[in-house]
Design an enzyme around this catalytic site. Sequence first.
Site, PDB file in Angstrom:
ATOM      1  N   GLU A 282     -41.131  58.454 -37.323  1.00 25.35           N
ATOM      2  CA  GLU A 282     -42.448  57.897 -37.013  1.00 25.35           C
ATOM      3  C   GLU A 282     -42.850  58.178 -35.564  1.00 25.35           C
ATOM      4  O   GLU A 282     -44.027  58.198 -35.227  1.00 25.35           O
ATOM      5  CB  GLU A 282     -42.430  56.385 -37.275  1.00 25.35           C
ATOM      6  CG  GLU A 282     -43.697  55.877 -37.925  1.00 25.35           C
ATOM      7  CD  GLU A 282     -43.559  54.465 -38.442  1.00 25.35           C
ATOM      8  OE1 GLU A 282     -43.521  54.292 -39.667  1.00 25.35           O
ATOM      9  OE2 GLU A 282     -43.485  53.524 -37.628  1.00 25.35           O
ATOM     10  N   HIS A 303     -19.443  65.466 -51.203  1.00 25.92           N
ATOM     11  CA  HIS A 303     -19.318  65.794 -52.623  1.00 25.92           C
ATOM     12  C   HIS A 303     -20.678  65.818 -53.316  1.00 25.92           C
ATOM     13  O   HIS A 303     -20.760  65.846 -54.536  1.00 25.92           O
ATOM     14  CB  HIS A 303     -18.368  64.804 -53.298  1.00 25.92           C
ATOM     15  CG  HIS A 303     -16.989  64.875 -52.714  1.00 25.92           C
ATOM     16  ND1 HIS A 303     -15.961  65.564 -53.308  1.00 25.92           N
ATOM     17  CD2 HIS A 303     -16.494  64.392 -51.549  1.00 25.92           C
ATOM     18  CE1 HIS A 303     -14.881  65.481 -52.537  1.00 25.92           C
ATOM     19  NE2 HIS A 303     -15.175  64.778 -51.463  1.00 25.92           N
ATOM     20  N   LYS A 417     -52.812  53.845 -46.972  1.00 24.72           N
ATOM     21  CA  LYS A 417     -53.296  52.476 -47.170  1.00 24.72           C
ATOM     22  C   LYS A 417     -54.732  52.471 -47.688  1.00 24.72           C
ATOM     23  O   LYS A 417     -55.073  51.708 -48.583  1.00 24.72           O
ATOM     24  CB  LYS A 417     -53.223  51.697 -45.847  1.00 24.72           C
ATOM     25  CG  LYS A 417     -51.807  51.392 -45.405  1.00 24.72           C
ATOM     26  CD  LYS A 417     -51.795  50.512 -44.179  1.00 24.72           C
ATOM     27  CE  LYS A 417     -50.387  50.364 -43.646  1.00 24.72           C
ATOM     28  NZ  LYS A 417     -50.357  49.782 -42.312  1.00 24.72           N
TER      29      LYS A 417
HETATM   30  O1  PA5 Z   1     -42.885  51.082 -36.202  1.00 30.13           O
HETATM   31  C1  PA5 Z   1     -43.904  50.613 -36.674  1.00 30.13           C
HETATM   32  O2  PA5 Z   1     -44.846  50.236 -35.966  1.00 30.13           O
HETATM   33  C2  PA5 Z   1     -44.083  50.416 -38.164  1.00 30.13           C
HETATM   34  O3  PA5 Z   1     -43.058  50.976 -38.890  1.00 30.13           O
HETATM   35  C3  PA5 Z   1     -44.181  48.940 -38.496  1.00 30.13           C
HETATM   36  O4  PA5 Z   1     -43.013  48.299 -38.089  1.00 30.13           O
HETATM   37  C4  PA5 Z   1     -44.398  48.713 -39.992  1.00 30.13           C
HETATM   38  O5  PA5 Z   1     -45.505  49.447 -40.434  1.00 30.13           O
HETATM   39  C5  PA5 Z   1     -44.633  47.234 -40.273  1.00 30.13           C
HETATM   40  O6  PA5 Z   1     -45.736  46.747 -39.574  1.00 30.13           O
HETATM   41  P1  PA5 Z   1     -45.979  45.212 -39.356  1.00 30.13           P
HETATM   42  O7  PA5 Z   1     -44.851  44.629 -38.610  1.00 30.13           O
HETATM   43  O8  PA5 Z   1     -47.265  45.133 -38.589  1.00 30.13           O
HETATM   44  O9  PA5 Z   1     -46.098  44.574 -40.719  1.00 30.13           O
END
Ligand code: PA5
Length: 440
Positions: A282, A303, A417
């Site tokens: 990310e 394996h 989303k």
């Molecule tokens: O690293 C990030 O920002 C994302 O992976 C969030 O942690 C994830 O989308 C969850 O978001 P939130 O804590 O707002 O529900």
Amino acid sequence: MVKVNVNGCDSFVKGAQYKEYVEKALKAYDTLQGEKGAGNDFLGWKTLPVDIDESLICEFEAIRDDWRSKGVNLVIAIGIGGSYLGAKCAIEALSHSFIEPQTKVVFAGNNLSEEYLAELLDLAKLRNVACVVISKSGTTTEPAVAFRIVKEYIEKTYGKKEASGRIVAITDAVKGALKTLSTQESYKTFVVPDNVGGRYSVLTPVGLLPIVLAGFDVRAMLKGAAAEREELLRKGEDNAAVKYAAMRNLLHTELGKAVEILVTYNPKFTYFAEWWKQLYGESEGKEGKGIYPASVTNTADLHSMGQFIQEGSRCMFETVINIEKANREMVIGSDEQNLDGLNFLAGQHVEHCNAMAQLGVKVAHIDGGVPQMEVSIERIDEANLGAAFYFFEFACGVSAYLLGINPFNQPGVEAYKKNMFALLRKPGYEKETEAILKRI
Ligand code: PA5
């Protein structure tokens, strides 16, 4: 202290090339430390190990003790992405592999599987339940759906008043649906600092509270992270984060390696790789750039994926999490008949066999064209996990800046989303619904 060994890449890269990338990594290090780079309003994670107040940990322990006194033996931790992977991987790493703990922490809200939630309630019915709901934005669909179901169950089972003492929320200080709901229902709440992104939040209440509830020592974890921070404050070509960032970018940019496989030889670390994958995936996977983060748990995956890594397309390099010492001992016995032919191992520790497998794989994979780095920690415990968390977060900042990427945003996460909401007919998405229905 985390150590990085890049000698498994020696036969693939030229010394001068590595030097050039170390110079680049040192510049990226300055960008991170100078706090002038893109996303510099999300650098709160850098000082978390020394910022977290003792009183906060005492509050976590008070919740743990209160819930224990009520007989709570199942905590449902609800969250997704950075709001669950840190706690999940720490608890997996530190827990006994087979014996159930006094308080089991399970995770929900990280998928939309109906079966998963139905089975979670099957377990809840056998247990005494409390819940921690975590969402920084307070608006993420997956945890919101799970929380609606778990909240209803807790309220029905224990009554509305008692339910509010069995639910803790971790979210933004002022905004988001979860904040509004928590205020209305008088839940105890903790804040995810504004300047810490989800995947960098394991050392905030997001990670620390579930880890405390599972019975582990977050003071030691923070201490380990603080010690690693001290190490990484020392700028230089031997800085572990600089070495890691330099080599992975060199392998990617100059040798065209598109995939980095995080390799562990301890199944307790399988989820650590999941945390790492989110952190790097990310943080770096943007603008058509980035190294695809993958993982294997050996020797099991030798394996399954071993064949591909040895002889398949040469798109990858490996980073092995080397755990120097085992926490337990198990020696292989001698057998008079030796029908299994294993007497040559009699008197050897199982971990010695694991280490020899690791070494054998290293040589085989290098011969097969797969460069290998090692990131070493001493053992699996809270302090070393804290150090590993801090190391990989810091190295991710350096590495992404070297690549020319802002490591602290995640614009691409929004794309699915819009379509999901349109298909679920969320009010306000009518135009998108029309458009998407024409395409499917
Ligand atoms: O690293 C990030 O920002 C994302 O992976 C969030 O942690 C994830 O989308 C969850 O978001 P939130 O804590 O707002 O529900």
